[in-house]
Design a protein around this motif. Structure first.
Motif, PDB file in Angstrom:
ATOM      1  N   TYR A 297       0.837  -1.194   0.000  1.00  0.00           N
ATOM      2  CA  TYR A 297       0.000   0.000   0.000  1.00  0.00           C
ATOM      3  C   TYR A 297       0.874   1.247   0.000  1.00  0.00           C
ATOM      4  O   TYR A 297       1.930   1.264   0.624  1.00  0.00           O
ATOM      5  CB  TYR A 297      -0.918   0.010   1.219  1.00  0.00           C
ATOM      6  N   GLN A 298       0.397   2.270  -0.719  1.00  0.00           N
ATOM      7  CA  GLN A 298       1.133   3.529  -0.823  1.00  0.00           C
ATOM      8  C   GLN A 298       0.184   4.687  -0.569  1.00  0.00           C
ATOM      9  O   GLN A 298      -0.980   4.638  -0.949  1.00  0.00           O
ATOM     10  CB  GLN A 298       1.725   3.688  -2.218  1.00  0.00           C
ATOM     11  N   MET A 299       0.722   5.747   0.031  1.00  0.00           N
ATOM     12  CA  MET A 299      -0.047   6.951   0.281  1.00  0.00           C
ATOM     13  C   MET A 299       0.325   7.995  -0.760  1.00  0.00           C
ATOM     14  O   MET A 299       1.490   8.145  -1.105  1.00  0.00           O
ATOM     15  CB  MET A 299       0.280   7.482   1.673  1.00  0.00           C
ATOM     16  N   VAL A 300      -0.683   8.715  -1.253  1.00  0.00           N
ATOM     17  CA  VAL A 300      -0.466   9.788  -2.208  1.00  0.00           C
ATOM     18  C   VAL A 300      -1.137  11.035  -1.645  1.00  0.00           C
ATOM     19  O   VAL A 300      -2.276  10.980  -1.181  1.00  0.00           O
ATOM     20  CB  VAL A 300      -1.075   9.439  -3.584  1.00  0.00           C
ATOM     21  N   VAL A 301      -0.419  12.158  -1.673  1.00  0.00           N
ATOM     22  CA  VAL A 301      -0.975  13.431  -1.237  1.00  0.00           C
ATOM     23  C   VAL A 301      -1.250  14.265  -2.478  1.00  0.00           C
ATOM     24  O   VAL A 301      -0.358  14.487  -3.294  1.00  0.00           O
ATOM     25  CB  VAL A 301      -0.015  14.175  -0.287  1.00  0.00           C
ATOM     26  N   THR A 302      -2.487  14.707  -2.621  1.00  0.00           N
ATOM     27  CA  THR A 302      -2.861  15.513  -3.784  1.00  0.00           C
ATOM     28  C   THR A 302      -2.389  16.954  -3.599  1.00  0.00           C
ATOM     29  O   THR A 302      -1.957  17.339  -2.518  1.00  0.00           O
ATOM     30  CB  THR A 302      -4.384  15.491  -3.995  1.00  0.00           C
ATOM     31  N   GLY A 303      -2.501  17.739  -4.642  1.00  0.00           N
ATOM     32  CA  GLY A 303      -2.072  19.128  -4.594  1.00  0.00           C
ATOM     33  C   GLY A 303      -2.853  19.975  -3.609  1.00  0.00           C
ATOM     34  O   GLY A 303      -2.339  20.949  -3.071  1.00  0.00           O
ATOM     35  N   ASP A 304      -4.090  19.589  -3.339  1.00  0.00           N
ATOM     36  CA  ASP A 304      -4.890  20.364  -2.397  1.00  0.00           C
ATOM     37  C   ASP A 304      -4.844  19.801  -0.983  1.00  0.00           C
ATOM     38  O   ASP A 304      -5.657  20.159  -0.139  1.00  0.00           O
ATOM     39  CB  ASP A 304      -6.331  20.507  -2.885  1.00  0.00           C
ATOM     40  N   GLY A 305      -3.889  18.911  -0.688  1.00  0.00           N
ATOM     41  CA  GLY A 305      -3.668  18.416   0.665  1.00  0.00           C
ATOM     42  C   GLY A 305      -4.534  17.246   1.077  1.00  0.00           C
ATOM     43  O   GLY A 305      -4.569  16.901   2.260  1.00  0.00           O
ATOM     44  N   LEU A 306      -5.210  16.609   0.155  1.00  0.00           N
ATOM     45  CA  LEU A 306      -6.013  15.430   0.466  1.00  0.00           C
ATOM     46  C   LEU A 306      -5.173  14.176   0.255  1.00  0.00           C
ATOM     47  O   LEU A 306      -4.171  14.186  -0.465  1.00  0.00           O
ATOM     48  CB  LEU A 306      -7.268  15.397  -0.401  1.00  0.00           C
ATOM     49  N   PHE A 307      -5.592  13.083   0.872  1.00  0.00           N
ATOM     50  CA  PHE A 307      -4.824  11.840   0.853  1.00  0.00           C
ATOM     51  C   PHE A 307      -5.577  10.764   0.083  1.00  0.00           C
ATOM     52  O   PHE A 307      -6.787  10.642   0.194  1.00  0.00           O
ATOM     53  CB  PHE A 307      -4.572  11.351   2.287  1.00  0.00           C
ATOM     54  N   LYS A 308      -4.816   9.958  -0.671  1.00  0.00           N
ATOM     55  CA  LYS A 308      -5.357   8.818  -1.401  1.00  0.00           C
ATOM     56  C   LYS A 308      -4.530   7.594  -1.044  1.00  0.00           C
ATOM     57  O   LYS A 308      -3.339   7.691  -0.748  1.00  0.00           O
ATOM     58  CB  LYS A 308      -5.274   9.034  -2.909  1.00  0.00           C
ATOM     59  N   LEU A 309      -5.169   6.429  -1.116  1.00  0.00           N
ATOM     60  CA  LEU A 309      -4.485   5.171  -0.855  1.00  0.00           C
ATOM     61  C   LEU A 309      -4.422   4.383  -2.150  1.00  0.00           C
ATOM     62  O   LEU A 309      -5.419   4.248  -2.858  1.00  0.00           O
ATOM     63  CB  LEU A 309      -5.220   4.359   0.212  1.00  0.00           C
ATOM     64  N   ARG A 310      -3.240   3.866  -2.452  1.00  0.00           N
ATOM     65  CA  ARG A 310      -3.050   3.030  -3.640  1.00  0.00           C
ATOM     66  C   ARG A 310      -2.555   1.661  -3.212  1.00  0.00           C
ATOM     67  O   ARG A 310      -1.781   1.530  -2.272  1.00  0.00           O
ATOM     68  CB  ARG A 310      -2.046   3.659  -4.588  1.00  0.00           C
ATOM     69  N   GLU A 311      -2.998   0.657  -3.954  1.00  0.00           N
ATOM     70  CA  GLU A 311      -2.615  -0.723  -3.696  1.00  0.00           C
ATOM     71  C   GLU A 311      -1.839  -1.228  -4.904  1.00  0.00           C
ATOM     72  O   GLU A 311      -2.277  -1.056  -6.035  1.00  0.00           O
ATOM     73  CB  GLU A 311      -3.883  -1.547  -3.491  1.00  0.00           C
ATOM     74  N   GLN A 312      -0.696  -1.850  -4.660  1.00  0.00           N
ATOM     75  CA  GLN A 312       0.123  -2.357  -5.755  1.00  0.00           C
ATOM     76  C   GLN A 312       0.194  -3.876  -5.657  1.00  0.00           C
ATOM     77  O   GLN A 312       0.695  -4.427  -4.676  1.00  0.00           O
ATOM     78  CB  GLN A 312       1.522  -1.764  -5.695  1.00  0.00           C
ATOM     79  N   ILE A 313      -0.309  -4.523  -6.702  1.00  0.00           N
ATOM     80  CA  ILE A 313      -0.287  -5.986  -6.766  1.00  0.00           C
ATOM     81  C   ILE A 313       0.279  -6.385  -8.117  1.00  0.00           C
ATOM     82  O   ILE A 313      -0.238  -5.981  -9.158  1.00  0.00           O
ATOM     83  CB  ILE A 313      -1.698  -6.585  -6.610  1.00  0.00           C
ATOM     84  N   ALA A 314       1.334  -7.162  -8.100  1.00  0.00           N
ATOM     85  CA  ALA A 314       1.963  -7.700  -9.320  1.00  0.00           C
ATOM     86  C   ALA A 314       2.250  -6.593 -10.335  1.00  0.00           C
ATOM     87  O   ALA A 314       1.964  -6.725 -11.522  1.00  0.00           O
ATOM     88  CB  ALA A 314       1.088  -8.781  -9.935  1.00  0.00           C
ATOM     89  N   GLY A 315       2.776  -5.491  -9.868  1.00  0.00           N
ATOM     90  CA  GLY A 315       3.161  -4.412 -10.759  1.00  0.00           C
ATOM     91  C   GLY A 315       2.038  -3.476 -11.171  1.00  0.00           C
ATOM     92  O   GLY A 315       2.278  -2.452 -11.781  1.00  0.00           O
ATOM     93  N   GLU A 316       0.809  -3.834 -10.869  1.00  0.00           N
ATOM     94  CA  GLU A 316      -0.331  -2.983 -11.201  1.00  0.00           C
ATOM     95  C   GLU A 316      -0.741  -2.168  -9.988  1.00  0.00           C
ATOM     96  O   GLU A 316      -0.758  -2.671  -8.872  1.00  0.00           O
ATOM     97  CB  GLU A 316      -1.520  -3.826 -11.669  1.00  0.00           C
ATOM     98  N   THR A 317      -1.077  -0.907 -10.216  1.00  0.00           N
ATOM     99  CA  THR A 317      -1.491  -0.024  -9.135  1.00  0.00           C
ATOM    100  C   THR A 317      -2.940   0.365  -9.328  1.00  0.00           C
ATOM    101  O   THR A 317      -3.348   0.706 -10.437  1.00  0.00           O
ATOM    102  CB  THR A 317      -0.622   1.252  -9.125  1.00  0.00           C
ATOM    103  N   ARG A 318      -3.709   0.289  -8.244  1.00  0.00           N
ATOM    104  CA  ARG A 318      -5.094   0.749  -8.310  1.00  0.00           C
ATOM    105  C   ARG A 318      -5.393   1.567  -7.061  1.00  0.00           C
ATOM    106  O   ARG A 318      -4.828   1.328  -5.991  1.00  0.00           O
ATOM    107  CB  ARG A 318      -6.074  -0.403  -8.456  1.00  0.00           C
ATOM    108  N   GLU A 319      -6.279   2.536  -7.234  1.00  0.00           N
ATOM    109  CA  GLU A 319      -6.633   3.416  -6.130  1.00  0.00           C
ATOM    110  C   GLU A 319      -7.772   2.809  -5.328  1.00  0.00           C
ATOM    111  O   GLU A 319      -8.710   2.253  -5.885  1.00  0.00           O
ATOM    112  CB  GLU A 319      -7.036   4.793  -6.649  1.00  0.00           C
ATOM    113  N   LEU A 320      -7.661   2.937  -4.016  1.00  0.00           N
ATOM    114  CA  LEU A 320      -8.712   2.475  -3.115  1.00  0.00           C
ATOM    115  C   LEU A 320      -9.372   3.701  -2.507  1.00  0.00           C
ATOM    116  O   LEU A 320      -8.712   4.518  -1.878  1.00  0.00           O
ATOM    117  CB  LEU A 320      -8.121   1.607  -2.000  1.00  0.00           C
ATOM    118  N   GLY A 321     -10.645   3.831  -2.686  1.00  0.00           N
ATOM    119  CA  GLY A 321     -11.357   4.971  -2.125  1.00  0.00           C
ATOM    120  C   GLY A 321     -11.103   6.234  -2.936  1.00  0.00           C
ATOM    121  O   GLY A 321     -10.583   6.211  -4.039  1.00  0.00           O
TER     122      GLY A 321
END
Length: 85
Positions: free
Chosen positions: A23-47
């Protein structure tokens, strides 16, 4: 920009609890947070993008939960805290 230490710690706890995806955290330009999941080289956003408090609650609810170990002394102390009518 808000401090992201609590959010990063929540993602680190989630990665320790889960044995499969990363799992990876991403911070957007406006200060909001997103969660990404990486499985077998593919990344998808959760929520969706969330505030820090909502993000930490969301991440803590994901994956397997850790069962807290309670000793006999802790149980006895908890019983003493309960008031009897």
């Amino acid at each position: 920009m808000t401090r992201s230490t609590r959010a990063a710690a929540a993602v680190a706890r989630l990665n320790r609890r889960s044995d499969g995806p990363l799992y990876q955290m991403v911070v957007t330009g406006d200060g909001l947070f997103k969660l990404r999941e990486q499985i077998a080289g593919e990344t998808r956003e959760l929520g969706e993008a969330m505030t820090q408090d909502d993000f930490v609650r969301f991440v803590d609810a994901l994956g397997p939960q850790v069962v807290r170990r309670v000793s006999k002394n802790d149980e006895a102390f908890a019983r003493q805290l309960v008031r009897k009518p």
